[in-house]
Write a protein that holds these residues in place. Sequence first.
Motif, short mmCIF file in Angstrom:
data_model
loop_
_atom_site.label_atom_id
_atom_site.label_comp_id
_atom_site.label_asym_id
_atom_site.label_seq_id
_atom_site.Cartn_x
_atom_site.Cartn_y
_atom_site.Cartn_z
N SER A 1 0.83 -1.21 0.00
CA SER A 1 0.00 0.00 0.00
C SER A 1 0.86 1.25 0.00
O SER A 1 2.00 1.24 0.49
N TYR B 1 -14.09 6.31 -10.13
CA TYR B 1 -12.81 5.61 -10.27
C TYR B 1 -12.71 4.95 -11.64
O TYR B 1 -13.72 4.54 -12.23
N VAL C 1 -8.84 0.44 -10.95
CA VAL C 1 -8.44 0.70 -9.56
C VAL C 1 -9.61 0.62 -8.59
O VAL C 1 -9.41 0.72 -7.37
N ARG D 1 -9.78 -0.94 -4.94
CA ARG D 1 -8.41 -0.99 -4.39
C ARG D 1 -7.93 0.39 -3.96
O ARG D 1 -7.16 0.50 -3.00
N PHE D 2 -8.34 1.42 -4.69
CA PHE D 2 -7.91 2.79 -4.40
C PHE D 2 -9.07 3.58 -3.80
O PHE D 2 -10.23 3.35 -4.14
N LEU E 1 -4.85 9.94 -2.06
CA LEU E 1 -5.17 8.72 -2.78
C LEU E 1 -4.58 7.56 -2.01
O LEU E 1 -3.35 7.40 -1.95
N MET F 1 -3.87 3.81 -1.82
CA MET F 1 -3.72 2.74 -2.80
C MET F 1 -3.38 1.44 -2.09
O MET F 1 -2.34 1.36 -1.41
N LEU G 1 -1.55 -3.14 -4.33
CA LEU G 1 -0.89 -2.61 -5.52
C LEU G 1 -0.36 -3.74 -6.40
O LEU G 1 0.07 -4.80 -5.91
N ASP H 1 0.31 -0.97 -11.79
CA ASP H 1 0.02 0.35 -11.21
C ASP H 1 1.25 1.25 -11.26
O ASP H 1 1.15 2.44 -10.92
N TYR I 1 2.21 9.50 -10.95
CA TYR I 1 0.85 9.89 -10.56
C TYR I 1 0.78 11.41 -10.44
O TYR I 1 1.61 12.03 -9.75
#
Length: 124
Positions: A17, A60, A64, A67-68, A81, A83, A86, A90, A94
């Motif tokens: 994460s 989203y 993602v 998960r995000f 954000l 995350m 992962l 990914d 960003y």
Amino acid sequence: QVQLIESGGGLVQAGGSLRLSCVASGGTFRTGAMGWFRQAPGKERAFVATISRSGSSIYYADSVKDRFTISRDNAKNTLYLEMNTLRPEDTAVYYCAARHEYVAHTRETEYDYWGQGTQVTVSS
């Protein structure tokens, strides 16, 4: 001049994460909707997540979803954000983005301000 400064990127193993942050500063600009986009090596920049000014509307990318998590703290002019789980796919730079309008939007051309980006690398 409005500035968006991202932080929190880094190297993480698959399944791990990270939490990205983006602080807006400068001028009298009151940020409207904000979003996260990412650009993987050799690919175009792509939408990740967006949140309205109030936080009541969130969208989203399918890749993602679940998960995000995008969130914001308007008192701190900060976008986040979270995350989780992962994956190597990914891996990307960003970018944080902000627009004058309060309505969330998935299209990058609708955003007025951009950060410099933060690198996220997920190893397998």
